[in-house]
Design an enzyme around this catalytic site. Sequence first.
Site, mmCIF file in Angstrom:
data_model
loop_
_atom_site.group_PDB
_atom_site.id
_atom_site.type_symbol
_atom_site.label_atom_id
_atom_site.label_comp_id
_atom_site.label_asym_id
_atom_site.label_seq_id
_atom_site.Cartn_x
_atom_site.Cartn_y
_atom_site.Cartn_z
ATOM 1 N N ARG A 1 -3.402 4.714 -1.913
ATOM 2 C CA ARG A 1 -3.244 3.378 -1.323
ATOM 3 C C ARG A 1 -2.991 2.286 -2.362
ATOM 4 N NH1 ARG A 1 -5.423 -0.060 2.942
ATOM 5 N NH2 ARG A 1 -6.617 -1.801 2.126
ATOM 6 N N HIS A 26 0.848 -1.184 0.000
ATOM 7 C CA HIS A 26 0.000 0.000 0.000
ATOM 8 C C HIS A 26 0.891 1.244 0.000
ATOM 9 C CE1 HIS A 26 -3.386 -2.560 1.900
ATOM 10 N NE2 HIS A 26 -3.620 -2.405 0.618
ATOM 11 N N HIS A 52 2.777 -3.499 6.769
ATOM 12 C CA HIS A 52 1.831 -2.408 6.515
ATOM 13 C C HIS A 52 1.893 -1.400 7.657
ATOM 14 C CE1 HIS A 52 -0.852 -4.615 3.504
ATOM 15 N NE2 HIS A 52 -0.023 -5.557 3.906
ATOM 16 N N GLU A 61 1.823 3.760 3.017
ATOM 17 C CA GLU A 61 2.383 3.241 4.265
ATOM 18 C C GLU A 61 3.906 3.299 4.214
ATOM 19 O OE1 GLU A 61 0.221 -0.483 4.498
ATOM 20 O OE2 GLU A 61 -1.685 0.588 4.395
ATOM 21 N N GLU A 69 1.091 -4.536 11.134
ATOM 22 C CA GLU A 69 0.638 -3.150 11.005
ATOM 23 C C GLU A 69 1.483 -2.358 12.003
ATOM 24 O OE1 GLU A 69 -1.569 -1.809 8.948
ATOM 25 O OE2 GLU A 69 -2.758 -3.479 8.207
#
Lengths: 533, 287
Positions: A302, A242, A399, A245, A473
């Site tokens: 994104r 993405h 991410h 990020e 994440e």
Amino acid sequence: MKARVLPRALVAGRFSAELLEQVVFCSISSTLMFPTLTFPCSPHTDNNSCALQFAACAAILSVLQANYRSAFATPEDRFNTAALESTRRLWSSLHPGGIQGALENLRFGNRYGGYGGSRGGGGGSLFCGGERHDAHVSKGVKTWLATPLEKMMLNMMTLSFVPLLLAMVALTLESKVEYDYFQYHPMEEISSWMSQMAKQYPDVVTIVDYGKSYENRTISLMRIGLKTDAKKKAIWMDCGIHAREWIAPAFCQYFVRQILQTYKTDAKMEAMMTNMDFYITPVLNVDGYIFSWKNSSNRLWRKNRSPGPSGDCYGTDLNRNFDANWGSECLITELRVVKQLVGLCQQLILFSFAAIGVSSDCNSNIYPGRGPISEPEAQAVTYFVGSRKEDFLCFLTIHSYGQLLLIPYGHPDFTASNYDELMKVGEEAAEAIWKVHGKKYRVGTSPAVLYPNSGSSRDWARMQDIPLTFTFELRDNGTYGFELPQEEIQPTCEEAYSGALHIITYAHDKTFNGAAATAAALWTTLLALGVNL
Amino acid sequence: MGLRRAIVLVALMEVTWSLNVTTVGPKTVSTDASAHPEPAEENTEQKEAATAEEDVMATGELNPNHYPAQRAAKVVQHYLNTRYGSPYKLFGLKQVHSGNAEEVADSGRKYQLEISVHEIISNTQEKCSAEVFFPSGAKQLSPQVQVSACEEILKLDAKSEDEALYQQYKTNKTVRTEERLPDSHGHIDPEMTPFWHLSIVASSFIMLKESTENTLYNVAQVANITQLATENEQLKFDCHVLLHDMVSQEIPQWKLLFTWSPAEGVKVLHTEQLPHIHEREKQAKPN
């Protein structure tokens, strides 16, 4: 001062081909003493201060040498305890450790058979920027009767040596551009960093081009591992699926640096690099990443940059595009009926048709594409990993943000066969993360902890029987979100590295300490049998 | 393809089944239903999806690490910022300790939460109890929040800094951003930081209002903030913010007109949601 006898410190600097980038010479030795001056720059020392330390080292050596020459001008002087003592005091004041023993040996000069001793030369190691630079020094050092000419030559050599070394250091610095791992880098800089790493570590790093983005840019990974003849297992890590990020590609670069820095000194990492190859893609969604750098209004993009079906919308969410419950209609009524009839059929239908957490609107940020792996970026991963899937022990996809460790599956009705193991390893990794800077990462399946989704790369990887698949994440929790301040890059990378390393080590040990594990299991079984009997 | 599926199937034979097969998130239902080729089944599907969804919506004790409690707790953060936020006082959610949810007969769902709230600027935290009520119904009403047991953190004194800023910008200076806050690299000019905080506080009114059990809002970025003429002793601002909804991954954009003073706090005068970025791109000339 009579200078009839002079030990000649034969400075035999044998420089390897990669000298300018790797070898920093910092040691001089002689038969009669084995100075081993080490200026251990820590792995975190930047190259500039390392160079200063080296220069200091070289300067000190020349002082010591000059002192030695004056103190022990004649063979008889070797037994001059006063001179010995003053020299020793001078040397230890300059470098407290290690010299004493060598100087003591001067008392027993005859041990070395007088002149012409061929006792192996001293060695020195200078750790600069976390890499050990070995000094190749004289294997044989001879002493000789110094004629005035030879003495003059030695003086000149010594005098010219230091500036020569300093010049080499300067050249070394110039050719090796300082890379700041704690700043965000645009794609061109990341690409040249990758090439630089491959050049710097040719024995362990290879660049593999394994696909093309929609806009026809090359997608590359770094394969990192020690060359062996044995069949190797593999670890996968991808960052930047993405575009917005940015902390993710920063982490991949940091991860690469860490394993390259530690494998030479850390036995565990060396073992892992011997048994496994690390396949690391610093930026998977190249087009999207570049687009997010173009101007500030693109910063929060994104998806990738392929045009939608109607032509007036852009981008597919690559993490919904993989062939894992890829988006199609949900047949709930059918499911309820079939469920009561045949359990297996039910699974098949659900598996084929259950899509969740996607949107058929091309403008949506979770648009899964025209079909499963319709996107070249997803295809690249699918083909590369898919053709080697038995090799992979571990698939990590990085991410931000949210501070989570997510395990498969993204679909609430599917549970991974090794769910318990994934949760256990995940919780341990989160604990490792917390120990670094006190940040809490929550662990669980996507549908439990975050939201349901289908078509993710992690789910697809798990479906290829790659046992340990995790989505990381990274920071933060929403205060800065995607625009994580650069001051936070270092702590984020440090904690994430700790977590990733835990998972990777677990994956490795499970496979490669199998003998130990089997033996333990065998004993347990025997004992249990013994009890029953 | 079929063979592969079969193999995967076999591999999945140990998968345990939940009897509540729902599979559908609310947003997916609406979009998929519209594309569904068999209209006759559409209504049944939606109804079943809706009931199925309720089956799945957690009730009773909640896992504090899971999304239902986390989303409800985020709403508490927005509420606290609307009530107590200022240029030098901004709240974040630190942790959810425990949660409980229950249906409230035909009118909505109520969450009871024990959370830790974090005041970002002073870096202090405190445990709070909170209640969040999400009303159900066709018309989207905003959630209602009640907070108790965390007076200390709310009483934290930022009055002197707030007052100094207020006096400075009441007559002498005017703020107008050059850069987005934060910029692409996460940087904020220290002089702009209090206005970044203020924009987040103002945005919290929107985030509070728009929150449901299926959203999780944060402020992604402040595109710009401009100070207008002081009115009735209140500093007045016009700002353009980009929110981030974690669940849809969308970036809704809003324009706000709001006032602030240390005495009155933030008051939002006007809000306007901007159309989706792609709509605006269509209207703009292609590069």
